[in-house]
Design a protein around this motif. Structure first.
Motif, PDB file in Angstrom:
ATOM      1  N   VAL A  80       1.102  -1.324   0.227  1.00  0.00           N
ATOM      2  CA  VAL A  80       0.058   0.303   0.294  1.00  0.00           C
ATOM      3  C   VAL A  80       0.910   1.064  -0.085  1.00  0.00           C
ATOM      4  N   ASP A  81       0.446   2.252  -1.135  1.00  0.00           N
ATOM      5  CA  ASP A  81       0.873   3.353  -0.897  1.00  0.00           C
ATOM      6  C   ASP A  81       0.611   4.577  -0.139  1.00  0.00           C
ATOM      7  N   LEU A  82       2.197   5.570   1.169  1.00  0.00           N
ATOM      8  CA  LEU A  82       1.062   5.742   2.381  1.00  0.00           C
ATOM      9  C   LEU A  82       1.165   6.824   1.705  1.00  0.00           C
ATOM     10  N   ASP A  83       1.940   7.742   0.214  1.00  0.00           N
ATOM     11  CA  ASP A  83       1.403   8.767  -0.057  1.00  0.00           C
ATOM     12  C   ASP A  83      -0.114   9.046  -0.544  1.00  0.00           C
ATOM     13  N   THR A  84      -0.454   7.655  -1.094  1.00  0.00           N
ATOM     14  CA  THR A  84      -1.540   8.165  -1.580  1.00  0.00           C
ATOM     15  C   THR A  84      -3.370   7.054  -1.553  1.00  0.00           C
ATOM     16  N   GLU A  85      -2.798   5.923  -0.419  1.00  0.00           N
ATOM     17  CA  GLU A  85      -3.486   5.196   0.025  1.00  0.00           C
ATOM     18  C   GLU A  85      -3.839   5.338   1.512  1.00  0.00           C
ATOM     19  N   GLU A  86      -4.284   4.393   2.584  1.00  0.00           N
ATOM     20  CA  GLU A  86      -4.379   3.840   3.429  1.00  0.00           C
ATOM     21  C   GLU A  86      -4.672   2.543   3.647  1.00  0.00           C
ATOM     22  N   LEU A  87      -4.491   1.974   5.221  1.00  0.00           N
ATOM     23  CA  LEU A  87      -4.401   0.776   4.742  1.00  0.00           C
ATOM     24  C   LEU A  87      -6.461   0.592   5.590  1.00  0.00           C
ATOM     25  N   SER A  88      -7.189  -0.929   4.756  1.00  0.00           N
ATOM     26  CA  SER A  88      -8.259  -0.843   4.713  1.00  0.00           C
ATOM     27  C   SER A  88      -8.449  -1.341   6.315  1.00  0.00           C
ATOM     28  N   ASP A  89      -9.599  -1.110   6.789  1.00  0.00           N
ATOM     29  CA  ASP A  89     -10.005  -1.643   8.093  1.00  0.00           C
ATOM     30  C   ASP A  89      -9.350  -3.339   8.101  1.00  0.00           C
ATOM     31  N   GLY A  90      -9.789  -3.893   7.731  1.00  0.00           N
ATOM     32  CA  GLY A  90      -9.474  -5.821   7.180  1.00  0.00           C
ATOM     33  C   GLY A  90      -7.943  -5.748   6.721  1.00  0.00           C
ATOM     34  N   GLN A  91      -7.055  -5.130   6.732  1.00  0.00           N
ATOM     35  CA  GLN A  91      -6.375  -5.308   5.960  1.00  0.00           C
ATOM     36  C   GLN A  91      -5.217  -4.606   7.782  1.00  0.00           C
ATOM     37  N   LEU A  92      -5.957  -3.360   8.110  1.00  0.00           N
ATOM     38  CA  LEU A  92      -5.568  -3.006   9.418  1.00  0.00           C
ATOM     39  C   LEU A  92      -5.420  -4.131  10.306  1.00  0.00           C
ATOM     40  N   ILE A  93      -6.820  -4.531  10.296  1.00  0.00           N
ATOM     41  CA  ILE A  93      -7.248  -6.365  11.211  1.00  0.00           C
ATOM     42  C   ILE A  93      -5.908  -7.392  11.264  1.00  0.00           C
ATOM     43  N   GLU A  94      -5.441  -7.517   9.840  1.00  0.00           N
ATOM     44  CA  GLU A  94      -4.615  -8.544   9.478  1.00  0.00           C
ATOM     45  C   GLU A  94      -2.993  -8.035  10.228  1.00  0.00           C
ATOM     46  N   VAL A  95      -2.557  -7.016  10.053  1.00  0.00           N
ATOM     47  CA  VAL A  95      -1.449  -6.844  10.203  1.00  0.00           C
ATOM     48  C   VAL A  95      -0.790  -6.985  12.430  1.00  0.00           C
ATOM     49  N   VAL A  96      -2.550  -6.226  12.846  1.00  0.00           N
ATOM     50  CA  VAL A  96      -2.279  -6.525  14.199  1.00  0.00           C
ATOM     51  C   VAL A  96      -2.789  -8.045  14.853  1.00  0.00           C
ATOM     52  N   ALA A  97      -3.471  -8.125  13.586  1.00  0.00           N
ATOM     53  CA  ALA A  97      -3.635 -10.261  14.559  1.00  0.00           C
ATOM     54  C   ALA A  97      -2.119 -10.980  14.547  1.00  0.00           C
ATOM     55  N   TRP A  98      -1.334 -10.702  13.058  1.00  0.00           N
ATOM     56  CA  TRP A  98       0.331 -10.787  12.295  1.00  0.00           C
ATOM     57  C   TRP A  98       0.826 -10.672  13.952  1.00  0.00           C
ATOM     58  N   THR A  99       0.297  -9.213  13.994  1.00  0.00           N
ATOM     59  CA  THR A  99       1.827  -9.112  15.316  1.00  0.00           C
ATOM     60  C   THR A  99       1.251  -9.648  16.481  1.00  0.00           C
ATOM     61  N   ARG A 100       0.161  -9.912  16.657  1.00  0.00           N
ATOM     62  CA  ARG A 100       0.109 -11.396  18.394  1.00  0.00           C
ATOM     63  C   ARG A 100       0.786 -12.235  18.336  1.00  0.00           C
ATOM     64  N   GLY A 101       0.630 -12.917  16.784  1.00  0.00           N
ATOM     65  CA  GLY A 101       1.321 -14.073  16.779  1.00  0.00           C
ATOM     66  C   GLY A 101       2.711 -14.331  16.753  1.00  0.00           C
ATOM     67  N   LEU A 102       3.206 -13.091  16.132  1.00  0.00           N
ATOM     68  CA  LEU A 102       5.062 -12.679  16.130  1.00  0.00           C
ATOM     69  C   LEU A 102       5.269 -12.760  17.622  1.00  0.00           C
TER      70      LEU A 102
END
Length: 260
Positions: A80-102
């Protein structure tokens, strides 16, 4: 190739991958080649531990090539290009859930380093330390890969979440209050056991650590961080953006406390 046997890959330079203001990376076939540093043996040990744990979306360390670069598996997906986009809610949830697993996967892992990022006073675990849209890739909303582990090292769960909030809410720019509140709550709920205000407060601590860390690394002659400073002006942009967030924090905390 036999596991556990050091492998020297070829010396093809490869295709320069986009991004990378610190060292950069090159793709050769299904591998990525990156410059190493004193911290690399510790990072490689961490990656091997995660491979054994079965945590998905992590590159495998394969050895070194003829140019002395580390060789990692290539993780396909869309960044995701931070200059022109933002993470979707679904993508943000995926990242955080993965972080918990990490964090769960690293509970039984320790290593003396040296680590590139010194971390905070009183760290309680090892982590990635730079989980952000520019270091992850997706297949739609599904997380496909987390890369650039050079800053892995001592941290805390809240500091990891604070950095995710900085770039994933995002808090580094003037995101509307309602979006900030919703996304902080989303992060806290996806991780579990933390409160939105803790994530916000951790973001301030984590950004100050970034500022201090970049300045210290530049002073110590870290070539990658010197390149980052020269090409982006860091840490001054982060300092200014953090100051803008700091002015908003009392208002945001009041809204969170009021349940808005």
């Amino acid at each position: 190739m036999m596991r556990g046997v050091p492998t020297v890959w070829g010396d093809e330079v490869g295709e320069r991958l986009p991004g990378g203001n610190v060292h950069g990376a090159w793709r050769v076939g299904d591998t990525v080649r990156r410059t190493t540093g004193p911290w690399s043996p510790a990072v490689h040990a961490l990656l091997k531990h995660l491979e054994q744990s079965g945590l998905p979306c992590v590159p495998r360390f394969l050895g070194h090539d003829g140019l002395g670069r580390e060789v990692l598996t290539y993780l396909p997906g869309r960044v995701v290009d931070l200059d022109t986009e933002e993470l979707s809610d679904g993508q943000l949830i995926e990242v955080v859930a993965w972080t918990r697993g990490l964090h769960a996967a690293l509970q039984d892992f320790d290593h003396p380093g040296p680590w590139r990022f010194p971390g905070p006073e009183g760290p309680i675990m090892l982590g990635h330390n730079d989980i952000a849209p520019y270091n992850v890739c997706f297949d739609g909303d599904r997380l496909a890969g987390v890369f650039d582990w050079d800053l892995a090292g001592p941290t805390t769960p809240l500091l990891e979440l604070g950095h995710i909030a900085w770039t994933g809410v995002p808090l580094f720019r003037e995101t509307p209050d309602d979006v900030v509140l919703d996304r902080l709550r989303l992060i806290a709920a996806a991780y579990g056991g933390v409160r939105p205000r803790q994530v916000l407060e951790a973001c301030l601590e984590r950004t100050q650590l970034a500022i201090d860390g970049i300045e210290a690394a530049v002073a110590a002659g870290d070539a990658g961080m010197i390149n980052l400073a020269e090409t982006t002006g860091e840490p001054e942009p982060t300092r200014l953006r953090r100051a803008a967030l700091l002015r908003r924090v009392p208002h945001l905390l009041a809204l969170l406390d009021a349940g808005v």
